[in-house]
Design a protein around this motif. Structure first.
Motif, short mmCIF file in Angstrom:
data_model
loop_
_atom_site.label_atom_id
_atom_site.label_comp_id
_atom_site.label_asym_id
_atom_site.label_seq_id
_atom_site.Cartn_x
_atom_site.Cartn_y
_atom_site.Cartn_z
N VAL A 131 0.85 -1.20 0.00
CA VAL A 131 0.00 0.00 0.00
C VAL A 131 0.88 1.25 0.00
CG1 VAL A 131 -1.55 1.39 1.45
CG2 VAL A 131 -2.08 -1.01 1.00
N HIS A 132 1.93 1.23 0.81
CA HIS A 132 2.82 2.40 0.87
C HIS A 132 3.58 2.61 -0.44
CE1 HIS A 132 1.86 2.67 5.08
NE2 HIS A 132 2.55 3.78 5.14
N ARG A 180 -6.61 2.97 4.20
CA ARG A 180 -6.26 1.84 3.35
C ARG A 180 -7.19 0.67 3.63
NH1 ARG A 180 -1.95 3.07 6.81
NH2 ARG A 180 -1.65 1.58 8.49
N VAL A 231 -1.87 12.22 -0.96
CA VAL A 231 -1.71 10.81 -0.62
C VAL A 231 -2.03 10.67 0.86
CG1 VAL A 231 -0.09 8.89 -0.44
CG2 VAL A 231 0.08 10.49 -2.36
N GLU A 277 -0.43 6.06 -7.40
CA GLU A 277 -1.82 6.25 -7.83
C GLU A 277 -2.33 7.66 -7.56
OE1 GLU A 277 -4.00 3.22 -5.80
OE2 GLU A 277 -3.42 1.69 -7.25
N ASN A 278 -1.72 8.37 -6.64
CA ASN A 278 -2.27 9.65 -6.20
C ASN A 278 -1.30 10.81 -6.42
OD1 ASN A 278 -4.77 8.66 -5.00
ND2 ASN A 278 -3.40 7.60 -3.60
N TYR A 295 -1.91 7.99 3.47
CA TYR A 295 -1.42 6.65 3.78
C TYR A 295 -2.30 5.92 4.79
CZ TYR A 295 2.97 7.71 1.42
OH TYR A 295 3.92 8.02 0.49
N ARG A 353 2.25 1.64 -3.46
CA ARG A 353 1.22 1.90 -4.48
C ARG A 353 0.59 3.28 -4.36
NH1 ARG A 353 -3.86 1.31 -3.80
NH2 ARG A 353 -3.69 -0.14 -2.07
N LYS A 354 0.30 3.71 -3.15
CA LYS A 354 -0.45 4.97 -2.97
C LYS A 354 0.18 6.17 -3.66
CE LYS A 354 -3.81 4.39 0.52
NZ LYS A 354 -4.98 5.22 0.63
#
Length: 156
Positions: A29-30, A47, A42, A36-37, A44, A32-33
């Protein structure tokens, strides 16, 4: 992750109160975010949890490969692009928003992943020691620590 079963991946380590899958999901997630943003803030701390990536090794491998493919397309202009990031610094939900760049956030995410890799290594050592052989000896070791050991090994 190559030799882990989904059961091992999901196993809730009693002394960590978490699973390997939870640490992998959190790490991904860290990574990818920010990708994507990059044109927005962002966040974090917002999620999804209990996802396929957290519960299935194959889903995690696929997600990691997708992130790697995206990272390979980044150029310096994109890495230097300004963005904003937000963090919760207290349990009351208050967020702190600060300026950053995609490059800085990706560097932070990689460093953050290494920290979680150290936790994953401990879960494996305590619960699935036969899986340790598939890890490199420096898995979960911060680059600064590895550098320190390397420099001090030469002096000894």
């Amino acid at each position: 992750m190559k030799a882990l079963t989904d059961e091992q991946y999901q196993f809730q380590c009693p002394w960590m109160r978490s699973s390997i899958g939870q640490h992998v999901r959190h790490s991904l997630v860290h990574l990818r975010k920010p990708l994507e943003n990059s044109n927005d803030v962002v966040r974090y701390d917002f999620r999804d949890r209990n996802t396929d990536v957290e519960n299935r090794v194959e889903a995690a491998k696929k997600a990691l490969n997708e992130i790697c493919e995206r990272v390979e397309t980044l150029d310096m202009d994109r890495l230097m692009r300004n963005m904003r990031v937000s963090f919760m610094l207290s349990a009351d939900g208050t967020e702190c928003e600060i300026p950053s760049t995609l490059g800085r956030e990706m560097a932070f995410a990689v460093h953050h992943c290494i920290h979680h890799n150290a936790t994953i290594k401990q879960i494996l050592l305590r619960n699935f020691p036969s899986c340790i052989d598939q890890l490199s000896s420096d898995f979960g070791t911060a680059p600064s620590t590895a550098n320190f050991h390397k420099l001090n090994q030469k002096e000894a």
